[in-house]
Design a protein around this motif. Structure first.
Motif, PDB file in Angstrom:
ATOM      1  N   ARG A 139      55.599 105.571 -52.955  1.00 49.24           N
ATOM      2  CA  ARG A 139      55.081 104.951 -52.831  1.00 49.24           C
ATOM      3  C   ARG A 139      53.952 103.572 -51.369  1.00 49.24           C
ATOM      4  O   ARG A 139      53.049 103.545 -51.876  1.00 49.24           O
ATOM      5  N   ASP A 140      55.298 103.091 -51.401  1.00 41.87           N
ATOM      6  CA  ASP A 140      55.190 102.167 -50.798  1.00 41.87           C
ATOM      7  C   ASP A 140      54.869 102.520 -49.027  1.00 41.87           C
ATOM      8  O   ASP A 140      54.913 101.678 -48.184  1.00 41.87           O
ATOM      9  N   ILE A 141      55.309 103.891 -48.580  1.00 40.39           N
ATOM     10  CA  ILE A 141      55.706 104.494 -47.621  1.00 40.39           C
ATOM     11  C   ILE A 141      53.942 104.764 -46.940  1.00 40.39           C
ATOM     12  O   ILE A 141      53.679 105.641 -48.262  1.00 40.39           O
ATOM     13  N   ARG A 142      53.935 104.700 -45.572  1.00 43.05           N
ATOM     14  CA  ARG A 142      52.699 105.852 -45.382  1.00 43.05           C
ATOM     15  C   ARG A 142      52.718 105.971 -44.218  1.00 43.05           C
ATOM     16  O   ARG A 142      53.514 105.880 -43.434  1.00 43.05           O
ATOM     17  N   PHE A 143      52.791 107.367 -43.982  1.00 45.02           N
ATOM     18  CA  PHE A 143      53.113 108.268 -42.291  1.00 45.02           C
ATOM     19  C   PHE A 143      52.021 107.238 -41.299  1.00 45.02           C
ATOM     20  O   PHE A 143      51.223 107.525 -41.675  1.00 45.02           O
ATOM     21  N   ASN A 144      52.767 107.004 -40.515  1.00 41.52           N
ATOM     22  CA  ASN A 144      52.053 105.951 -39.325  1.00 41.52           C
ATOM     23  C   ASN A 144      52.080 106.972 -37.596  1.00 41.52           C
ATOM     24  O   ASN A 144      52.372 106.395 -36.411  1.00 41.52           O
ATOM     25  N   GLY A 145      52.247 108.451 -37.880  1.00 37.87           N
ATOM     26  CA  GLY A 145      51.790 108.712 -35.808  1.00 37.87           C
ATOM     27  C   GLY A 145      53.182 109.167 -35.849  1.00 37.87           C
ATOM     28  O   GLY A 145      54.237 109.666 -37.068  1.00 37.87           O
ATOM     29  N   VAL A 146      53.763 109.699 -34.793  1.00 38.36           N
ATOM     30  CA  VAL A 146      53.716 110.741 -34.150  1.00 38.36           C
ATOM     31  C   VAL A 146      55.166 109.827 -33.111  1.00 38.36           C
ATOM     32  O   VAL A 146      54.166 109.129 -31.983  1.00 38.36           O
ATOM     33  N   GLU A 147      56.386 109.462 -32.475  1.00 36.47           N
ATOM     34  CA  GLU A 147      56.894 108.050 -32.102  1.00 36.47           C
ATOM     35  C   GLU A 147      57.539 109.236 -30.769  1.00 36.47           C
ATOM     36  O   GLU A 147      57.603 110.726 -30.861  1.00 36.47           O
ATOM     37  N   TYR A 148      56.840 109.245 -29.510  1.00 36.11           N
ATOM     38  CA  TYR A 148      56.815 110.475 -28.569  1.00 36.11           C
ATOM     39  C   TYR A 148      58.095 109.559 -27.443  1.00 36.11           C
ATOM     40  O   TYR A 148      57.528 108.377 -27.208  1.00 36.11           O
ATOM     41  N   GLU A 188      56.489 120.902 -39.587  1.00 35.87           N
ATOM     42  CA  GLU A 188      57.299 121.273 -40.464  1.00 35.87           C
ATOM     43  C   GLU A 188      58.538 120.079 -40.618  1.00 35.87           C
ATOM     44  O   GLU A 188      59.203 119.722 -41.479  1.00 35.87           O
ATOM     45  N   VAL A 189      58.941 120.763 -38.816  1.00 34.36           N
ATOM     46  CA  VAL A 189      60.468 120.059 -39.274  1.00 34.36           C
ATOM     47  C   VAL A 189      61.110 118.797 -39.434  1.00 34.36           C
ATOM     48  O   VAL A 189      61.793 117.686 -39.990  1.00 34.36           O
ATOM     49  N   MET A 190      60.151 117.536 -38.993  1.00 30.43           N
ATOM     50  CA  MET A 190      59.888 116.418 -38.611  1.00 30.43           C
ATOM     51  C   MET A 190      59.624 115.756 -39.841  1.00 30.43           C
ATOM     52  O   MET A 190      59.865 114.843 -40.168  1.00 30.43           O
ATOM     53  N   ALA A 191      58.541 116.497 -40.834  1.00 27.63           N
ATOM     54  CA  ALA A 191      58.628 116.384 -42.508  1.00 27.63           C
ATOM     55  C   ALA A 191      59.689 116.325 -43.034  1.00 27.63           C
ATOM     56  O   ALA A 191      59.231 115.226 -44.593  1.00 27.63           O
ATOM     57  N   MET A 192      60.516 117.406 -42.756  1.00 31.34           N
ATOM     58  CA  MET A 192      62.472 116.988 -43.128  1.00 31.34           C
ATOM     59  C   MET A 192      62.922 115.743 -43.011  1.00 31.34           C
ATOM     60  O   MET A 192      64.051 115.485 -43.357  1.00 31.34           O
ATOM     61  N   GLY A 193      61.992 114.821 -42.254  1.00 34.09           N
ATOM     62  CA  GLY A 193      63.344 114.156 -41.943  1.00 34.09           C
ATOM     63  C   GLY A 193      63.850 114.407 -39.908  1.00 34.09           C
ATOM     64  O   GLY A 193      64.375 113.320 -39.903  1.00 34.09           O
ATOM     65  N   TYR A 194      63.793 115.372 -39.060  1.00 36.95           N
ATOM     66  CA  TYR A 194      64.317 115.417 -38.191  1.00 36.95           C
ATOM     67  C   TYR A 194      64.059 114.439 -37.512  1.00 36.95           C
ATOM     68  O   TYR A 194      62.153 115.323 -36.619  1.00 36.95           O
ATOM     69  N   ARG A 195      64.421 114.733 -36.135  1.00 36.82           N
ATOM     70  CA  ARG A 195      63.669 114.173 -34.916  1.00 36.82           C
ATOM     71  C   ARG A 195      63.667 115.460 -33.602  1.00 36.82           C
ATOM     72  O   ARG A 195      65.157 115.845 -33.519  1.00 36.82           O
ATOM     73  N   ILE A 196      63.140 115.848 -32.827  1.00 35.44           N
ATOM     74  CA  ILE A 196      63.217 117.118 -32.357  1.00 35.44           C
ATOM     75  C   ILE A 196      63.465 116.973 -30.913  1.00 35.44           C
ATOM     76  O   ILE A 196      62.937 115.541 -29.942  1.00 35.44           O
ATOM     77  N   ASP A 197      63.983 117.015 -30.219  1.00 33.90           N
ATOM     78  CA  ASP A 197      64.391 116.910 -28.735  1.00 33.90           C
ATOM     79  C   ASP A 197      64.315 118.194 -27.745  1.00 33.90           C
ATOM     80  O   ASP A 197      64.702 119.393 -28.087  1.00 33.90           O
ATOM     81  N   THR A 198      62.557 118.273 -26.916  1.00 34.55           N
ATOM     82  CA  THR A 198      62.803 118.744 -26.177  1.00 34.55           C
ATOM     83  C   THR A 198      62.648 118.962 -24.672  1.00 34.55           C
ATOM     84  O   THR A 198      63.163 117.401 -23.949  1.00 34.55           O
ATOM     85  N   PHE A 257      60.475 114.140 -30.370  1.00 37.18           N
ATOM     86  CA  PHE A 257      59.604 113.524 -30.650  1.00 37.18           C
ATOM     87  C   PHE A 257      59.947 113.293 -32.218  1.00 37.18           C
ATOM     88  O   PHE A 257      61.294 113.408 -32.776  1.00 37.18           O
ATOM     89  N   ALA A 258      59.657 112.190 -32.846  1.00 30.31           N
ATOM     90  CA  ALA A 258      59.322 111.797 -35.025  1.00 30.31           C
ATOM     91  C   ALA A 258      58.995 110.794 -34.827  1.00 30.31           C
ATOM     92  O   ALA A 258      58.454 110.210 -34.719  1.00 30.31           O
ATOM     93  N   PRO A 259      59.324 111.624 -36.277  1.00 31.13           N
ATOM     94  CA  PRO A 259      57.876 110.812 -37.275  1.00 31.13           C
ATOM     95  C   PRO A 259      58.126 109.354 -37.416  1.00 31.13           C
ATOM     96  O   PRO A 259      58.903 109.137 -37.683  1.00 31.13           O
ATOM     97  N   ARG A 260      56.959 108.406 -37.527  1.00 32.72           N
ATOM     98  CA  ARG A 260      57.101 107.040 -37.504  1.00 32.72           C
ATOM     99  C   ARG A 260      56.442 106.853 -39.252  1.00 32.72           C
ATOM    100  O   ARG A 260      55.236 107.216 -39.469  1.00 32.72           O
ATOM    101  N   LEU A 261      57.307 105.647 -39.453  1.00 36.44           N
ATOM    102  CA  LEU A 261      56.786 105.142 -40.919  1.00 36.44           C
ATOM    103  C   LEU A 261      56.145 104.085 -41.210  1.00 36.44           C
ATOM    104  O   LEU A 261      56.904 102.989 -40.184  1.00 36.44           O
ATOM    105  N   MET A 262      55.627 103.321 -41.647  1.00 39.59           N
ATOM    106  CA  MET A 262      55.667 101.753 -42.425  1.00 39.59           C
ATOM    107  C   MET A 262      55.295 101.524 -43.574  1.00 39.59           C
ATOM    108  O   MET A 262      54.457 102.883 -44.122  1.00 39.59           O
TER     109      MET A 262
END
Length: 200
Positions: free
Chosen positions: A96-105, A62-72, A77-82
């Protein structure tokens, strides 16, 4: 920490294959196995760790979908886009030119600290020479036949690696080679998160 020694395809100065070391992995520990371990050794009630992971995954998503990077403590963890197409002008990029491309760890330094406090050195575990095992095709075909008989006509990389003595990588390479041979010996089919190999 137990370790194994394996050959790489690359040649060294003496013309022989260079070797590398890796931890001598036992079978994969499932979440249930980790829960059991934590229950026995760290006083956690069975299920607590799993529930914590479930909540973390929901909240982190939920918080990564809001654009946050999470430090634990186990890393960031951060969302990766392409972009879905090649664009040279930044003003031409639309949602519409952007898609979710996994999580950067990024694991960070805490893993090193967690392992180093338990690591008192290294102990070699004798393992089979993968190159010798791969060179003995008759034996590998015999192992394959045994696996197919034992597991109702199919085999996975994990099962073939365990019965043949090959590494996971080499077992997968050999099974894939049999799917591409002429004529092919095996058919490769996705089942859930893994592939199964069946006799043709």
């Amino acid at each position: 920490m137990p370790f194994e020694v394996h050959h790489t395809p690359a040649k060294g100065k003496d013309g022989k294959n260079i070797v590398y070391v890796r931890p001598a992995m036992r079978d994969k520990l499932t979440m249930q196995g980790l829960e059991d371990f934590c229950s026995r050794n760290y006083g956690l009630r069975f299920g607590e760790l799993g529930r914590a992971f479930d909540v973390f995954l929901r909240a982190a998503g939920e918080v990564m979908a809001m654009g946050y990077r999470i430090d634990t403590p186990i890393g960031s963890f951060a969302p990766r886009l392409m972009l879905t197409r090649e664009i040279t002008d930044p003003d031409d990029v639309s949602p519409r030119d952007i898609r979710f491309n996994g999580v950067e760890y990024n694991p960070g330094k805490h893993w090193n600290e967690a392992l180093e406090q338990w690591n008192n050195g290294f102990r070699r575990i004798d393992n089979a020479n993968t190159q010798e095992l791969l060179a003995n095709k008759d034996r590998l075909v015999e192992v394959l036949r045994t696996c197919l008989e034992r597991y109702n006509g199919y085999v996975t990389v994990h099962l073939f690696a365990r019965h043949s003595g090959l590494t996971y990588y080499s077992a997968r390479k050999q099974l894939n080679e049999w799917t591409e041979s002429d004529p092919p010996l095996l058919l490769k089919t996705r089942r859930g998160q893994e592939f199964i190999y069946t006799e043709i």
